[in-house]
Design an enzyme around this catalytic site. Sequence first.
Site, PDB file in Angstrom:
ATOM      1  N   ASP A  46       0.958  -1.316   0.051  1.00  0.00           N
ATOM      2  CA  ASP A  46      -0.030  -0.063   0.067  1.00  0.00           C
ATOM      3  C   ASP A  46       1.024   1.141   0.098  1.00  0.00           C
ATOM      4  OD1 ASP A  46      -2.748   1.131   0.558  1.00  0.00           O
ATOM      5  OD2 ASP A  46      -1.612   2.148   1.972  1.00  0.00           O
ATOM      6  N   TYR A  51       3.248   9.949   0.857  1.00  0.00           N
ATOM      7  CA  TYR A  51       4.119   9.284   1.691  1.00  0.00           C
ATOM      8  C   TYR A  51       5.498   9.787   1.327  1.00  0.00           C
ATOM      9  CZ  TYR A  51       0.034   6.673   2.796  1.00  0.00           C
ATOM     10  OH  TYR A  51      -1.099   6.278   3.294  1.00  0.00           O
ATOM     11  N   LYS A  76      -2.409   6.358  -4.303  1.00  0.00           N
ATOM     12  CA  LYS A  76      -3.486   7.161  -4.109  1.00  0.00           C
ATOM     13  C   LYS A  76      -3.427   8.319  -4.671  1.00  0.00           C
ATOM     14  CE  LYS A  76      -3.666   4.706   0.302  1.00  0.00           C
ATOM     15  NZ  LYS A  76      -2.379   4.473   0.863  1.00  0.00           N
ATOM     16  N   HIS A 107      -7.209   9.669  -2.248  1.00  0.00           N
ATOM     17  CA  HIS A 107      -6.692   9.406  -0.858  1.00  0.00           C
ATOM     18  C   HIS A 107      -7.557  10.169   0.133  1.00  0.00           C
ATOM     19  CE1 HIS A 107      -2.658   9.191   1.126  1.00  0.00           C
ATOM     20  NE2 HIS A 107      -3.432   8.873   2.240  1.00  0.00           N
TER      21      HIS A 107
HETATM   22  N1  LIG Z   1      -5.722   6.091   3.238  1.00  0.00           N
HETATM   23  C1  LIG Z   1      -5.083   6.836   4.336  1.00  0.00           C
HETATM   24  O1  LIG Z   1      -5.414   8.261   4.817  1.00  0.00           O
HETATM   25  C2  LIG Z   1      -4.353   6.248   5.478  1.00  0.00           C
HETATM   26  C3  LIG Z   1      -3.813   6.799   6.483  1.00  0.00           C
HETATM   27  C4  LIG Z   1      -3.344   6.068   7.492  1.00  0.00           C
HETATM   28  C5  LIG Z   1      -2.430   4.715   7.055  1.00  0.00           C
HETATM   29  N2  LIG Z   1      -2.647   4.465   5.604  1.00  0.00           N
HETATM   30  C6  LIG Z   1      -2.032   3.115   5.505  1.00  0.00           C
HETATM   31  O2  LIG Z   1      -2.116   2.202   6.190  1.00  0.00           O
HETATM   32  C7  LIG Z   1      -0.842   1.740   6.647  1.00  0.00           C
HETATM   33  C8  LIG Z   1      -0.847   1.446   8.364  1.00  0.00           C
HETATM   34  O3  LIG Z   1      -1.375   2.552   9.102  1.00  0.00           O
HETATM   35  P1  LIG Z   1      -0.286   3.235  10.086  1.00  0.00           P
HETATM   36  O4  LIG Z   1       1.140   3.234   9.369  1.00  0.00           O
HETATM   37  O5  LIG Z   1      -1.060   4.379  10.363  1.00  0.00           O
HETATM   38  O6  LIG Z   1      -0.043   2.478  11.400  1.00  0.00           O
HETATM   39  P2  LIG Z   1      -0.127   0.947  11.779  1.00  0.00           P
HETATM   40  O7  LIG Z   1       0.121  -0.240  10.771  1.00  0.00           O
HETATM   41  O8  LIG Z   1      -1.524   0.792  12.687  1.00  0.00           O
HETATM   42  O9  LIG Z   1       0.915   0.816  12.963  1.00  0.00           O
HETATM   43  C9  LIG Z   1       2.426   1.237  12.609  1.00  0.00           C
HETATM   44  C10 LIG Z   1       3.268   1.325  13.935  1.00  0.00           C
HETATM   45  O10 LIG Z   1       3.132   0.204  14.547  1.00  0.00           O
HETATM   46  C11 LIG Z   1       4.474  -0.426  14.853  1.00  0.00           C
HETATM   47  N3  LIG Z   1       4.246  -1.835  14.557  1.00  0.00           N
HETATM   48  C12 LIG Z   1       4.228  -2.653  13.475  1.00  0.00           C
HETATM   49  N4  LIG Z   1       3.943  -3.803  13.634  1.00  0.00           N
HETATM   50  C13 LIG Z   1       3.931  -4.299  14.997  1.00  0.00           C
HETATM   51  C14 LIG Z   1       3.944  -5.188  15.911  1.00  0.00           C
HETATM   52  N5  LIG Z   1       3.802  -6.368  15.354  1.00  0.00           N
HETATM   53  N6  LIG Z   1       3.985  -4.987  17.146  1.00  0.00           N
HETATM   54  C15 LIG Z   1       4.223  -3.552  17.730  1.00  0.00           C
HETATM   55  N7  LIG Z   1       4.311  -2.517  17.147  1.00  0.00           N
HETATM   56  C16 LIG Z   1       4.317  -2.843  15.476  1.00  0.00           C
HETATM   57  C17 LIG Z   1       5.309   0.262  13.710  1.00  0.00           C
HETATM   58  O11 LIG Z   1       6.488   0.324  13.986  1.00  0.00           O
HETATM   59  P3  LIG Z   1       7.665  -0.438  13.279  1.00  0.00           P
HETATM   60  O12 LIG Z   1       7.646   0.067  11.741  1.00  0.00           O
HETATM   61  O13 LIG Z   1       9.019  -0.032  13.756  1.00  0.00           O
HETATM   62  O14 LIG Z   1       7.560  -1.967  13.243  1.00  0.00           O
HETATM   63  C18 LIG Z   1       4.382   1.598  13.659  1.00  0.00           C
HETATM   64  O15 LIG Z   1       5.125   2.316  14.691  1.00  0.00           O
HETATM   65  C19 LIG Z   1      -0.001   3.103   6.446  1.00  0.00           C
HETATM   66  O16 LIG Z   1       1.291   2.692   6.590  1.00  0.00           O
HETATM   67  C20 LIG Z   1      -0.632   3.356   5.185  1.00  0.00           C
HETATM   68  O17 LIG Z   1      -0.172   2.402   4.104  1.00  0.00           O
HETATM   69  C21 LIG Z   1      -3.401   5.039   4.984  1.00  0.00           C
END
Ligand SMILES: NC(=O)c1ccc[n+]([C@@H]2O[C@H](COP(=O)([O-])OP(=O)(O)OC[C@H]3O[C@@H](n4cnc5c(N)ncnc54)[C@H](OP(=O)(O)O)[C@@H]3O)[C@@H](O)[C@H]2O)c1
Length: 310
Positions: A46, A51, A76, A107
């Site tokens: 994704d 980003y 996006k 997005h």
């Molecule tokens: N469409 C939108 O507007 C939108 C908005 C937000 C996000 N997104 C997409 O969704 C994805 C995921 O959301 P997000 O990045 O906000 O957050 P997330 O996946 O909920 O959390 C990421 C955080 O959790 C940590 N982490 C990952 N795996 C873990 C585990 N097994 N145990 C403990 N900690 C863990 C990561 O650190 P490390 O990297 O150090 O492991 C990072 O700090 C984004 O990267 C993006 O691609 C889209």
Amino acid sequence: MSLPTHFTLNTGAKIPAVGLGTWQSKPGEVRKAVAYALKDGYRHIDAALIYGNEVEVGQGIVDSGVPRKDIFLTSKLWNTDHPNVAEGLEKSLKSLGVDYLDLYLIHWPVRLVPNESHPLLPVNPDGTRAVDRAWNMSETWRQMEEVYKIGKVKAIGVANWSIPYLEDLEKSWTVVPAVNQVELHPLLPQHELRAWCHQRGILLEAYSPLGSTGAPIAADEAIQAMAAKYNVSPAAILISYHINRGDVVLPKSVSEGRITSNHKELVSLEQADLDVLNGLAAQGKAKRINTPLWGFDLGFADWYGPVKSV
Ligand SMILES: NC(=O)c1ccc[n+]([C@@H]2O[C@H](COP(=O)([O-])OP(=O)(O)OC[C@H]3O[C@@H](n4cnc5c(N)ncnc54)[C@H](OP(=O)(O)O)[C@@H]3O)[C@@H](O)[C@H]2O)c1
């Protein structure tokens, strides 16, 4: 019961249930993370123009040695490109080094007017975001349909669209969005939005499934207790939640161990436990983590809604 590895989009295409998130994956880290993930068996990435790391994401894809055709790649349309979807798409294709996407999303239902203050997040002289509230989102979708029809993208969808915005779009769409990518986790289960989307064949994708930076939802005591019961990590409960519900999930990590566990340590949850997770928000734990300052309400009234199986 074994968990599904894929779901089916309304285009008929298969989409891997778990995708690697890349938001806030820093330069120098994301290339390795993408290459490692693909070598480890992920087939879904994704990405997004905003980003700022799509060049590295593309390099990671090449490094992995996994053929492009075997990867489900999403990007996006950024807010400044609503009037020029083909141009916005071209920027992402170029950065990623690919000639098509498997899924292209709007997005945000927010158009920003470019000016000299910032190339991607322009502001007005008073410091507020340069939002064009009068912009007609149907026009953006019409252009999304065009890039879909010429085959530059295999599916089109939206992100961060609430029911009122979708209802408006529904009046003019000729292609039903394949996906709505939204913040989704037990503290923001969005029951009504899921039901609305499912009724129309729109698949939900869960972003910030762990609560974003630092995975704060993993610390919730109910999640911890369930992790102990199933003898898995709290993150595994939070990721498995979506696959058990029938939604795609997009955990982000740049750590090899977590990238692996986030798609291999999945569990089939008992219905009673799914009910517990579905009900946490209604018990006073409702929380939205991503609240960008667009300056107006995006219509997400349904933060926790009625608990129902959909
Ligand atoms: N469409 C939108 O507007 C939108 C908005 C937000 C996000 N997104 C997409 O969704 C994805 C995921 O959301 P997000 O990045 O906000 O957050 P997330 O996946 O909920 O959390 C990421 C955080 O959790 C940590 N982490 C990952 N795996 C873990 C585990 N097994 N145990 C403990 N900690 C863990 C990561 O650190 P490390 O990297 O150090 O492991 C990072 O700090 C984004 O990267 C993006 O691609 C889209």
